[in-house]
Write an enzyme that holds these catalytic residues in place. Structure first.
Site, mmCIF file in Angstrom:
data_model
loop_
_atom_site.group_PDB
_atom_site.id
_atom_site.type_symbol
_atom_site.label_atom_id
_atom_site.label_comp_id
_atom_site.label_asym_id
_atom_site.label_seq_id
_atom_site.Cartn_x
_atom_site.Cartn_y
_atom_site.Cartn_z
ATOM 1 N N LYS A 48 0.860 -1.194 0.000
ATOM 2 C CA LYS A 48 0.000 0.000 0.000
ATOM 3 C C LYS A 48 0.889 1.234 0.000
ATOM 4 O O LYS A 48 1.941 1.251 0.665
ATOM 5 C CB LYS A 48 -0.903 -0.034 1.242
ATOM 6 N N SER B 186 -9.708 1.672 2.803
ATOM 7 C CA SER B 186 -8.808 2.462 1.972
ATOM 8 C C SER B 186 -7.761 1.636 1.221
ATOM 9 O O SER B 186 -7.175 2.123 0.260
ATOM 10 C CB SER B 186 -8.095 3.495 2.844
ATOM 11 N N SER C 58 -9.898 -0.811 7.023
ATOM 12 C CA SER C 58 -9.298 -0.563 5.706
ATOM 13 C C SER C 58 -8.589 -1.756 5.069
ATOM 14 O O SER C 58 -8.229 -1.702 3.902
ATOM 15 C CB SER C 58 -8.319 0.612 5.788
#
Lengths: 491, 495
Positions: free
Chosen positions: B79, B154, B178
């Site tokens: 990420k 996210s 997330s």
């Protein structure tokens, strides 16, 4: 009764002062990372992702910084909290890498201490409200005078993350002079414990002062002004004296003192309003989630207490007892631990504490001040001073020549004997050599000689002085005196 | 089975048997990214050269007969809020679009030390604020199984990459769901470890007391493999737990007998769609049939979790995001003076980020902190106690992850609160610092996966993995992250 009401008494005011002192700690590493804290390095060479506040970095508490803060607390008679917690204080400024300063808002490390000192023959005690641990910001350098008007600014983050303690006093100080004397004592204590080097000129010690006035006898505090930009203890006293005058005038006029922050202008000798308390930022303190509460082990505190050195007041007392010095001498000599150590080394080498004290309090401290030097940088050794004093005792040089030699030794570290020899400063104690000069002086100063013959003995000093001048101070004054008396005074 | 669809453990066997080299595998996956990612949008940055170099190094070590790490040569993605030395790291934000970090996050260092090739950095909601990856300043990520749907967020890029075969694993971060929510939306396994199990050093902070890095994988065993690499104490993170982490793969025993499962009644409410509730109860029934006990439990303060979560997340993130002022790194916008420069630079932040900064700055006000933040902190204590009491009776909790399957991209919410309410099943876990794992447990009427959440007590990560593995062996023995889709292809039609 009537006469009393007719005269409106001028209100007498009591001055109420509290101080906030920031002192950088002498740890080798910064408080959240391993970067060096050494002063004077090239800008931005003692930085890393952590103290630059780069995204993703986290602070790790340096235990040594906690230890130093605890030592300061113990030396200032504080109680130590069982747990240290940290908070974030938020504001935007380019020198603040994370846009918050990690500090302690609600749970300071040390609370409720005091400093005792002598003032005007009286023992005073000023309370310490608390001491907390926090971090330094970086340093801005403006191309121009101020941030807002500068064409550009440069930032050195070497200082960012250096550990700092803030010492907050109780509002116990009652005069500007007391504020200065308190600070001198506090500085001594912090230096003794090697918690901080307290160099105001390098910014490792900074002071803000809160001052208000109230009618004598009142227990309610008046509106206070916070004074900033105080660059020396002398400035603290001057600024506070100015504030006492300013606030007295306002109150005498029946007006109210504004609660505000004021800036000390050193050159003009005045304080200027910066902002009122209403305009002050809300720092939006919140708990620091990256540093868990730090438990302070009581056994560790006791180990730190055991490491504390003899503190200034204890040392002063010992000097009075052990060396039979006047309290004043002991106070001056112990203000700086390094001077006190030097004194003790000199006494060990030479003896006669009062003589050593006179030389150190006079010549030594004067030269230190003039040169802006530190004891450890001075090449003069205690053994050197002992040698010099022995030469004076033996009459090889006079006391006044001794002072000249001392100055040379202080700056060059050469031995007294070498300087005396090199510069031909041996005292003239040869009777024949001096008799010739004495006779010459009598011949050249007939009037003075006549006065002495007529019994006006105080004039003899003038003649001695003339002889000393002709011999460039090298004549043995005792012998000169004897020779003059032999010629001018009928026994 | 296609090469890119293998699990980490299957690939490792082939690498060990020298049936395929890591360089070949990495090239294959990089080609797949090249072909597929223009449609999916999982990656913001692809680091092909670095990945290939690491793959070759792993191959050479294997060829020399060295004892290599189990994950050596198995490529995956990170990420983009996980800091990588020399590789642009944006956190999905315009203010960091040009930031190249000078250091590696601790998890990155550990992966590199294990010889793991990193394929690139995955898309995300800006500063991890969002649940659809649509607040990314750079691009949209599409759900691989329906290009009109969101991948979740996210960590949407990481979930989509693993689902679409563009990496064998990926790391994400989970502050309020997330990792677990995008795992549910994309039909893969996603795990949020106990707070403190994995170092946060090098994770760009959103809410420091909630953030935790965790893995996305195609099955439960792979999650344990990844956790073995990234878990463990880090002296650079004072909130990381002391001591060595256990071997999580050792916990992988399919054993339903004796397993006590709790169904918290507050997580089966009208806000959760009927098909999701049914799928979760179905999973519980399967475990019960295999010998587990299932009982209803209560988490009485559950209804306060969402409010407390948004207070804390806003307060902490607004504090953490103050540093993006244009002074030291990232983009700097011009301004007549310093405040103007800072203001212009911060105007680059997106509207969701600004909304949370405004809310967080408000609740941290001198007079408001006790009323909002401190009260939220007390709720947090109550939630933690609720869970502790539940775990006196059961080993794991079984709950939904999301109210529905993946929602459409560009969906319009009637209010921000409605969007936030979708986090109802995930946020309490972060507030209590617990481990939780999300995995597919069924397919909705729309053909999209339904997620199932296992929650364990603090540092019961192995317990969570064991329960999830047991369920997987019963229901999806080929791996929950791929068995549910049974031949379904990545949707590249676009919308």
């Amino acid at each position: 009764m009537a006469t009393e009401t007719m005269v409106k008494p001028v209100t007498e005011y009591e001055v109420v002062i509290g101080l906030e002192i920031h002192a950088e700690l002498l740890t080798d590493a910064k408080v959240w990372c391993g970067c060096s804290t050494k002063f004077g390095a090239e800008p931005n060479t003692q930085v890393c992702p952590v103290c630059m506040g780069l995204p993703g970095t986290l602070p790790v508490l340096n235990r040594e910084a906690v230890a130093y803060a605890i030592k300061a607390g113990l030396a200032l008679n504080c109680s130590i909290a069982p747990e240290a917690r940290f908070d974030r204080k938020h504001y935007f400024y380019p020198d603040l890498p994370k846009a918050y300063q990690i500090t302690q808002n609600d749970h300071p490390l040390c609370r409720r201490g005091y400093v005792e000192f002598e003032l005007g023959g009286e023992t005073r005690r000023v309370g310490i409200h608390h001491i907390h641990l926090e971090e330094e910001a970086g340093k801005l350098m403006h191309a121009g005078d101020r941030l807002m008007e500068a064409e550009y600014s440069l930032i050195d983050y070497n200082r960012a993350g250096i550990p700092l303690i803030e010492i907050v006093t109780e509002p116990d100080i009652r005069s500007p002079e007391e504020a200065r004397v308190f600070l001198e004592n506090l500085k001594s204590i912090l230096e003794y414990t090697r918690v901080s080097d307290c160099r105001m000129e390098q910014g490792s010690l900074r002071v803000d002062a809160n001052i208000s006035l109230r009618p004598k006898g009142s227990t309610k505090f008046g509106n206070k002004a916070e004074i900033k930009n105080l660059n020396s203890f002398r400035a603290v006293q001057r600024a506070l004296e100015y504030e006492v005058r300013r606030q007295t005038e306002i109150l005498q006029r029946g007006e109210e003192v504004a609660a505000e922050t004021r800036h000390w202008d050193e050159t003009k000798g005045v304080t200027v309003a910066m902002r009122t308390k209403d305009e002050e930022d809300d720092y939006r303190y919140s708990p620091e989630p990256d540093i868990p509460p730090f438990e302070v082990d009581p056994a560790w505190v006791e180990r730190l207490r055991a490491q504390l050195p003899e503190l200034p007041r204890e040392k002063q007392q010992r000097f009075v007892e052990q060396y039979e010095l006047p309290a004043y001498d002991a106070g001056v000599l112990t203000a700086d631990a390094k001077v006190a150590d030097f004194f003790e080394a000199c006494v060990a080498a030479y003896g006669k504490p009062k003589i050593v004290s006179n030389w150190l309090m006079g010549e030594f401290l004067r030269l230190l001040r003039e040169d802006g030097a530190e004891v450890q940088d001075v090449p003069l050794t205690p053994e050197g001073l002992a040698e010099l004093l022995t030469l004076v005792d033996r009459g090889v040089i006079s006391g006044s020549i001794g002072k000249e030699v001392f100055e040379d030794m202080f700056r060059t570290g050469k031995s007294a004997a070498a300087i005396v020899k090199e510069r031909g400063l041996e005292q003239i104690s040869d009777e024949g050599e001096l008799a010739a000069v004495v006779d010459q002086v009598i011949a050249e100063n007939e009037d003075a000689a006549a006065k002495v013959r007529a019994g006006e003995m105080k004039t003899i000093g003038f003649l001695v002085g003339q002889v000393m001048q002709k011999t460039r101070g090298k004549a043995n004054p005792k012998l000169v005196n004897e020779l003059l008396r032999a010629r001018l005074v009928q026994e | 089975m296609e090469l890119h669809d293998l699990t980490v453990r299957e690939l490792r066997q082939r690498l060990a048997a020298k049936e395929v080299s890591s360089a070949e595998v990495t090239e294959h996956v990089l080609r797949r990214i090249e072909q597929l990612d223009p449609h999916v949008g999982a990656y913001l940055t692809v680091t092909a050269d670095q990945a290939l170099a690491a793959a070759k190094a792993a191959d050479e070590a294997r060829a020399r007969g060295e004892a290599v790490h189990p994950l050596a040569g198995v490529p995956g993605g990170l990420k983009d809020n996980i800091v990588t030395e020399g590789v642009r790291t944006t956190a999905g934000s315009r203010v960091l679009e040009n930031w190249t970090p000078p250091y590696d996050a601790t998890v990155v260092r550990r992966l590199k030390d294990a010889g793991v090739p990193v394929l690139g950095k995955t898309n995300m909601d800006e500063f991890a604020m969002g649940s659809s990856t649509e607040t990314s300043a750079f691009k949209k990520t599409r759900n691989p199984w329906d290009a009109g749907r969101a991948p979740g967020g996210s960590s949407g890029g990481s979930a989509a990459a693993v689902a679409a075969g563009m990496g064998y694993w990926a790391l994400g971060s989970d502050t309020g769901g997330s990792i677990r929510q995008p795992a549910a939306f994309c039909g893969v396994v996603g795990m949020k470890p106990t707070y403190g199990l994995v170092s946060r050093f090098g994770l760009i902070a959103m809410a420091s007391s909630l953030d935790q890095i965790g893995p996305f994988t195609r099955d439960v065993a792979d999650a344990a493999e990844l956790l073995n690499v990234i878990a463990g104490h880090d002296p650079k993170d004072s909130t990381s737990a002391p001591g060595r982490a256990p071997d999580f793969t050792a916990a992988l025993k399919a054993e339903a007998k004796g397993l006590r499962i709790g169904l918290p009644k507050e997580y089966f409410t009208e806000g959760i769609s009927a098909e999701v509730q049914a799928a979760v109860r179905q999973a519980a029934a399967e475990l019960e049939r295999a010998g587990a006990t299932v009982e209803e439990v209560s988490l009485p303060h559950a209804e306060y979790a969402l409010g407390a979560y948004y207070m804390i997340v806003s307060a902490e993130s607004s504090s953490n995001l103050g540093r993006y002022d244009g002074v030291r790194y990232g983009r700097r916008e011009a301004g007549a003076d310093v405040p103007a420069m800072m203001t212009a630079t911060r105007a680059l932040l997106g509207s969701e980020v600004k909304r949370r900064i405004v809310l967080g700055t408000f609740v941290r006000g001198k007079e408001r902190l006790p009323e909002y933040y401190m009260r939220a902190a007390r709720v947090r204590t109550l939630l933690r106690r609720d869970f502790e009491q539940a775990f006196e009776k059961v080993d794991v909790l079984l709950t939904p992850v999301t109210p529905t399957t993946a929602f459409p991209l560009g969906r319009r919410v009637r209010s921000q609160m409605e969007a936030y309410a979708a986090d109802i099943c995930t946020v309490a876990v972060n507030l209590a610092g617990l481990p939780a794992l999300s995995m597919p447990c069924g397919v909705g009427a729309d053909g999209l996966p339904i997620g199932l959440q296992f929650i364990g007590p603090a540092f019961g990560d192995a317990q969570v993995l064991q329960a999830a593995y047991t369920y997987e062996q019963l229901a999806w023995p080929e791996g929950a992250g791929r068995a549910w889709r049974a031949g379904k292809e990545v949707d590249v039609d676009g919308h």
